[in-house]
Enzyme design. Structure first.
Site, mmCIF file in Angstrom:
data_model
loop_
_atom_site.group_PDB
_atom_site.id
_atom_site.type_symbol
_atom_site.label_atom_id
_atom_site.label_comp_id
_atom_site.label_asym_id
_atom_site.label_seq_id
_atom_site.Cartn_x
_atom_site.Cartn_y
_atom_site.Cartn_z
ATOM 1 N N ASP A 1 0.833 -1.202 0.000
ATOM 2 C CA ASP A 1 0.000 0.000 0.000
ATOM 3 C C ASP A 1 0.870 1.255 0.000
ATOM 4 O O ASP A 1 1.919 1.283 0.656
ATOM 5 C CB ASP A 1 -0.904 -0.007 1.240
ATOM 6 C CG ASP A 1 -2.017 1.015 1.154
ATOM 7 O OD1 ASP A 1 -2.334 1.464 0.042
ATOM 8 O OD2 ASP A 1 -2.572 1.361 2.213
ATOM 9 N N GLY A 2 0.430 2.276 -0.723
ATOM 10 C CA GLY A 2 1.091 3.573 -0.641
ATOM 11 C C GLY A 2 1.686 4.092 -1.929
ATOM 12 O O GLY A 2 2.329 5.153 -1.934
ATOM 13 N N ASN A 3 1.481 3.401 -3.051
ATOM 14 C CA ASN A 3 2.036 3.878 -4.320
ATOM 15 C C ASN A 3 1.515 5.275 -4.685
ATOM 16 O O ASN A 3 2.273 6.147 -5.103
ATOM 17 C CB ASN A 3 1.693 2.918 -5.458
ATOM 18 C CG ASN A 3 2.426 1.595 -5.348
ATOM 19 O OD1 ASN A 3 3.395 1.469 -4.622
ATOM 20 N ND2 ASN A 3 1.951 0.605 -6.078
ATOM 21 N N ARG B 1 0.166 9.292 -10.470
ATOM 22 C CA ARG B 1 0.009 8.031 -9.736
ATOM 23 C C ARG B 1 0.706 6.880 -10.459
ATOM 24 O O ARG B 1 1.238 5.970 -9.818
ATOM 25 C CB ARG B 1 -1.483 7.703 -9.576
ATOM 26 C CG ARG B 1 -2.195 8.529 -8.536
ATOM 27 C CD ARG B 1 -3.659 8.132 -8.431
ATOM 28 N NE ARG B 1 -3.820 6.773 -7.932
ATOM 29 C CZ ARG B 1 -3.897 6.448 -6.635
ATOM 30 N NH1 ARG B 1 -3.805 7.388 -5.713
ATOM 31 N NH2 ARG B 1 -4.074 5.208 -6.271
ATOM 32 N N HIS C 1 3.086 3.611 -9.095
ATOM 33 C CA HIS C 1 2.927 2.183 -9.375
ATOM 34 C C HIS C 1 4.202 1.606 -9.989
ATOM 35 O O HIS C 1 4.588 0.468 -9.687
ATOM 36 C CB HIS C 1 1.745 1.974 -10.318
ATOM 37 C CG HIS C 1 0.415 2.297 -9.703
ATOM 38 N ND1 HIS C 1 0.043 1.836 -8.455
ATOM 39 C CD2 HIS C 1 -0.628 3.038 -10.170
ATOM 40 C CE1 HIS C 1 -1.178 2.277 -8.178
ATOM 41 N NE2 HIS C 1 -1.602 3.004 -9.193
ATOM 42 N N SER D 1 -6.719 -6.156 -6.260
ATOM 43 C CA SER D 1 -7.892 -6.722 -5.604
ATOM 44 C C SER D 1 -9.100 -6.670 -6.535
ATOM 45 O O SER D 1 -9.128 -5.914 -7.516
ATOM 46 C CB SER D 1 -8.214 -5.967 -4.313
ATOM 47 O OG SER D 1 -8.859 -4.739 -4.606
ATOM 48 N N GLU E 1 -11.730 -5.313 -5.817
ATOM 49 C CA GLU E 1 -12.301 -3.974 -5.647
ATOM 50 C C GLU E 1 -11.550 -2.914 -6.456
ATOM 51 O O GLU E 1 -12.056 -1.808 -6.671
ATOM 52 C CB GLU E 1 -12.293 -3.585 -4.166
ATOM 53 C CG GLU E 1 -13.303 -4.325 -3.307
ATOM 54 C CD GLU E 1 -12.823 -5.711 -2.917
ATOM 55 O OE1 GLU E 1 -11.593 -5.946 -2.952
ATOM 56 O OE2 GLU E 1 -13.670 -6.562 -2.587
ATOM 57 N N ASN E 2 -10.327 -3.224 -6.896
ATOM 58 C CA ASN E 2 -9.531 -2.233 -7.627
ATOM 59 C C ASN E 2 -10.118 -1.872 -8.987
ATOM 60 O O ASN E 2 -9.728 -0.868 -9.595
ATOM 61 C CB ASN E 2 -8.090 -2.723 -7.814
ATOM 62 C CG ASN E 2 -7.267 -2.668 -6.543
ATOM 63 O OD1 ASN E 2 -6.265 -3.369 -6.419
ATOM 64 N ND2 ASN E 2 -7.687 -1.855 -5.578
ATOM 65 N N ARG F 1 -11.370 1.694 -9.596
ATOM 66 C CA ARG F 1 -10.470 2.825 -9.830
ATOM 67 C C ARG F 1 -10.676 3.378 -11.246
ATOM 68 O O ARG F 1 -11.250 2.704 -12.094
ATOM 69 C CB ARG F 1 -9.014 2.394 -9.628
ATOM 70 C CG ARG F 1 -8.706 2.004 -8.193
ATOM 71 C CD ARG F 1 -7.242 1.709 -8.002
ATOM 72 N NE ARG F 1 -6.929 1.386 -6.617
ATOM 73 C CZ ARG F 1 -5.701 1.206 -6.141
ATOM 74 N NH1 ARG F 1 -4.661 1.317 -6.961
ATOM 75 N NH2 ARG F 1 -5.509 0.909 -4.878
ATOM 76 N N LEU G 1 -6.987 -5.120 6.945
ATOM 77 C CA LEU G 1 -6.613 -6.224 6.063
ATOM 78 C C LEU G 1 -7.174 -6.080 4.648
ATOM 79 O O LEU G 1 -6.717 -6.774 3.737
ATOM 80 C CB LEU G 1 -7.075 -7.558 6.661
ATOM 81 C CG LEU G 1 -6.421 -7.938 7.989
ATOM 82 C CD1 LEU G 1 -6.884 -9.326 8.418
ATOM 83 C CD2 LEU G 1 -4.905 -7.904 7.878
#
Length: 227
Positions: free
Chosen positions: A16-18, A29, A33, A61, A63-64, A67, A182
């Site tokens: 996490d954190g890119n 962004r 990545h 994920s 869920e990604n 984006r 998580l």
């Protein structure tokens, strides 16, 4: 000498954190990545100097997909480039590729590249497991359905059908960026895993951070529900 119960054979990382890394530097962004992929590359290269048998990375994920389309496209193109450029190195360093998630729903050319990479690295003795189009809730539902089709549903039956069934039990789960959750990652597998939340953005994560995490793991006492 480190005893076996103090060695993390299987480590998983929520990378996490890119985006924040790029934002702090006033960069797109996409650049975050790309630097994140560089961090992955260096970490995989360092595995030979650690006791880690399996490294599982949360790459994309389920869920990604929410984006922006441009960001998703960039992530997919980075995946293509990474597989193409690093496959020879995986083979040379005896690294086996394993994929978790509904990865066959990705673009056909990516699926073909992954199938080829899995086949070519099948005899590797150290495993890089990558979670692609992955969600832990969906994984558990998938495993439960498979178990139900076979008969009685119990823990052993579900575990046999998890995407991680052939991997060692999860010992240590790390999340970077300072977030403490998580995010639907390895929920079943993490039941008794040790957890470590680091205030470092993923592109800044180095092999030394992993070694420090392994050292901290070795100092912890794992009880698995006992006293």
């Amino acid at each position: 000498m480190t005893t076996p119960d103090k060695v993390a054979r299987h480590v998983a990382i929520i990378m996490d954190g890119n985006g924040r890394w790029a934002k702090r530097r006033h960069l797109p962004r996409a650049m975050g990545h790309r630097k994140g992929v560089d961090a992955v590359r260096e970490l995989v290269r360092s595995l030979k100097d650690t006791p880690v048998e399996c490294l599982t990375l949360y790459a994309f994920s389920s869920e990604n997909w929410k984006r922006p389309e441009e960001e998703v496209d960039d992530l997919m193109n980075l995946m293509r480039k990474f597989i193409k450029s690093d496959l020879p190195e995986f083979i040379a360093n005896d690294v086996r590729l394993h994929i978790l998630g509904d990865w066959r729903a990705l673009a056909p050319d990516i699926v073909a590249m992954l199938e080829d990479a899995i086949a070519q690295t099948a005899k590797g003795t150290r495993t890089l497991a990558v979670a692609l189009n992955y969600g832990a809730h969906a994984e558990i539902v998938h495993a439960a359905r498979k178990a139900a089709a076979e008969g009685e549903i119990d823990e052993q039956a579900i575990e046999r059908h998890l995407f991680s069934a052939e991997l060692p039990p999860l010992d240590l789960l790390i999340r970077t960026s300072g977030e403490v959750r998580l995010s639907n990652f390895l929920l079943w597998q993490a039941a008794y895993a040790e957890m470590l939340f680091l205030d470092v953005l993923w592109p800044d994560f180095t092999p030394d951070h992993l070694k420090q995490a392994l050292a901290e793991f070795a100092e912890r006492e794992r009880r698995f529900g006992g006293r």
